[in-house]
Design an enzyme around this catalytic site. Structure first.
Site, PDB file in Angstrom:
ATOM      1  N   SER A 176       0.796  -1.224   0.000  1.00 52.48           N
ATOM      2  CA  SER A 176       0.000   0.000   0.000  1.00 52.48           C
ATOM      3  C   SER A 176       0.831   1.278   0.000  1.00 52.48           C
ATOM      4  O   SER A 176       0.347   2.319  -0.415  1.00 52.48           O
ATOM      5  CB  SER A 176      -0.943   0.005   1.200  1.00 52.48           C
ATOM      6  OG  SER A 176      -0.229  -0.183   2.401  1.00 52.48           O
TER       7      SER A 176
ATOM      8  N   HIS B 188      -5.495  -3.728  -2.173  1.00 53.11           N
ATOM      9  CA  HIS B 188      -5.313  -2.694  -3.199  1.00 53.11           C
ATOM     10  C   HIS B 188      -5.349  -3.252  -4.616  1.00 53.11           C
ATOM     11  O   HIS B 188      -5.153  -2.510  -5.572  1.00 53.11           O
ATOM     12  CB  HIS B 188      -3.985  -1.952  -2.984  1.00 53.11           C
ATOM     13  CG  HIS B 188      -4.041  -1.010  -1.833  1.00 53.11           C
ATOM     14  ND1 HIS B 188      -4.505   0.279  -1.942  1.00 53.11           N
ATOM     15  CD2 HIS B 188      -3.736  -1.191  -0.527  1.00 53.11           C
ATOM     16  CE1 HIS B 188      -4.463   0.872  -0.756  1.00 53.11           C
ATOM     17  NE2 HIS B 188      -3.999  -0.002   0.111  1.00 53.11           N
TER      18      HIS B 188
ATOM     19  N   LYS C 278     -11.977   0.168  -0.806  1.00 51.08           N
ATOM     20  CA  LYS C 278     -11.101   0.912  -1.710  1.00 51.08           C
ATOM     21  C   LYS C 278     -11.757   0.959  -3.104  1.00 51.08           C
ATOM     22  O   LYS C 278     -12.670   1.741  -3.300  1.00 51.08           O
ATOM     23  CB  LYS C 278      -9.707   0.288  -1.676  1.00 51.08           C
ATOM     24  CG  LYS C 278      -9.148   0.292  -0.235  1.00 51.08           C
ATOM     25  CD  LYS C 278      -7.740  -0.167  -0.146  1.00 51.08           C
ATOM     26  CE  LYS C 278      -7.331  -0.484   1.301  1.00 51.08           C
ATOM     27  NZ  LYS C 278      -7.405   0.648   2.220  1.00 51.08           N
TER      28      LYS C 278
END
Ligand SMILES: Cc1ncc(COP(=O)(O)O)c(C=O)c1O
Length: 393
Positions: free
Chosen positions: A182, A210, A241
């Site tokens: 990240s 991610h 996300k």
């Protein structure tokens, strides 16, 4: 009068202030978008994880509103008592088919998914072999499990092998990596680590927080990107996300998921998602299938912006994803860079120790599918100006 037993906290905060590392929370006045109003200033927003712009997508809004009307604002209970609604089960079925696994369990956050799962599947006689840059939620899960923790240098499968060679063959082992890191935006050493897991009989776990919505076919993540289906026992993803809402999940075998239903403490002891959140997540999965061009736009923007930063001469590390760090070095310098960018109309958060190494403080940029070329070019021009001013290029 009683003296304040928490006064040492103020002393620590004073130290942060002296070091230039004290942060005030920046406040978003409206929606999370590519240009947002933050602390009453309109800025190009390079700080969110809203990769596909789904936080404000009309389909997600409509389905969340519909669920709100039909099902209310809350679930009213933890999943194992009265808080499992049909929509929670529908979301888990949809995610299992998206991730190509037998089953999925949804947690309240990606953090809870990682920490709750590692702590549930391991105990004190076990060992976890973990990349040094794995996310804090993995580290906390390892600590909670009381298993021995062996850390290998970032992406160094050779070092992981040496750790594994020294462990007793019959000891239970978990080999774990982030899919996308990240803070650096590079990819975990999945193919090499999966091969090691098979050779040494490890449980293989990947945190794809991610990567989901970003890598692989229709955003199926790094397992799909590297063609590793069937070789990763525990896949973690987040709904916070690219999916645009909130939550985390674990994908794997039916037995794994049933076990987590019984033993993962955040699942057992914390209330489930409001139905509107589950509905928004299901709508997001529809969008990934129906509008894959959004993911292509994310990648076009990524290529453009990363190349722009590199052409300006910044140290962008080894990023392979829409996360591109601009490494400044000292924490105070990274915070200064972030502050100056903000004054000039670009929001890129400064990140320092303990989130990254002391000498690798940075601002982290994340582009989204919804940034326009004009916004990205504006941001590059501001980076050029401020970077020159601070001697970073
Ligand atoms: C690699 C990684 N794993 C897990 C998480 C936690 O996800 P969530 O924000 O859904 O709790 C994050 C988010 O910060 C992350 O970067």
């Amino acid at each position: 009068m009683r003296s304040d037993p928490l006064s040492y906290l103020s002393a620590e905060l004073d130290t942060l202030k002296q070091q230039g590392l004290f942060r005030r929370l920046r406040i978003l006045d409206g929606e999370q978008k590519s240009t947002s109003t933050i602390d009453h200033r309109q800025v190009v927003n390079l700080s969110s994880n809203n990769y596909l712009g789904l936080t404000t997508h009309p389909k997600l809004r409509a389905r969340a509103l519909d669920a709100l009307e039909r099902l209310g604002v809350g679930s009213g209970s933890v999943r194992t008592i009265a808080g499992t609604m049909a929509i929670h089960m529908e979301l888990e079925r949809r995610l299992a088919s998206f991730k190509n696994t037998e089953a999925v369990v949804v947690f309240q956050s990606g953090f809870a998914a990682n920490a709750g799962t590692v702590a549930a599947v391991l105990s004190k006689d076990d060992v976890v072999v973990s990349d040094e840059l794995n996310h804090a939620s993995i580290i906390d899960g390892c600590r909670l499990s009381r298993a021995a923790i062996k850390v290998f240098p970032h992406k160094d499968a050779g070092a992981a092998r040496r750790v594994l060679q020294d462990l007793p063959g019959n000891q239970r082992k978990l080999l774990i990596t982030d899919g996308v890191f990240s803070m650096d935006g590079d990819l975990g050493a999945l193919p090499a680590l999966c091969a090691l897991a098979e050779e040494f009989g490890c449980i293989m776990m990947v945190d794809d927080a991610h990567a989901s919505g970003v890598f692989g076919r229709n955003g199926r993540g790094t397992i799909d990107h590297f063609g590793m289906h069937g070789r990763v026992d525990i896949q973690v993803g987040t709904l916070s996300k690219a999916i645009g809402a909130l939550g985390g999940y674990v994908a794997g075998s039916r037995a794994l998921i049933e076990f987590l239903y019984h033993r993962a403490r955040p699942f057992l002891f914390s209330t489930s998602h409001p139905p509107a959140v589950a509905a928004a997540c299901i709508a997001a999965l529809d969008v990934l299938e129906e509008e894959p061009q959004i993911i292509e736009r994310l990648w076009e923007n990524t290529r453009f912006f990363k190349a722009g930063l590199q052409a300006l001469g910044f140290n962008t590390g080894l990023s392979e994803s829409p996360i591109t760090p601009v490494i400044a070095g000292e924490g105070a310098l990274a915070m200064k860079l972030s502050d100056r960018l903000f004054e000039e109309g670009v929001f890129a958060q400064g990140i320092a120790y303990p989130t990254v190494a002391r000498d690798k403080a940075r601002v982290r940029t994340i582009v989204t599918a919804t940034h326009t070329r004009e916004e990205l070019q504006f941001a590059l021009d501001v980076f050029a100006k401020v970077g020159r001013e601070l001697g970073l290029r």
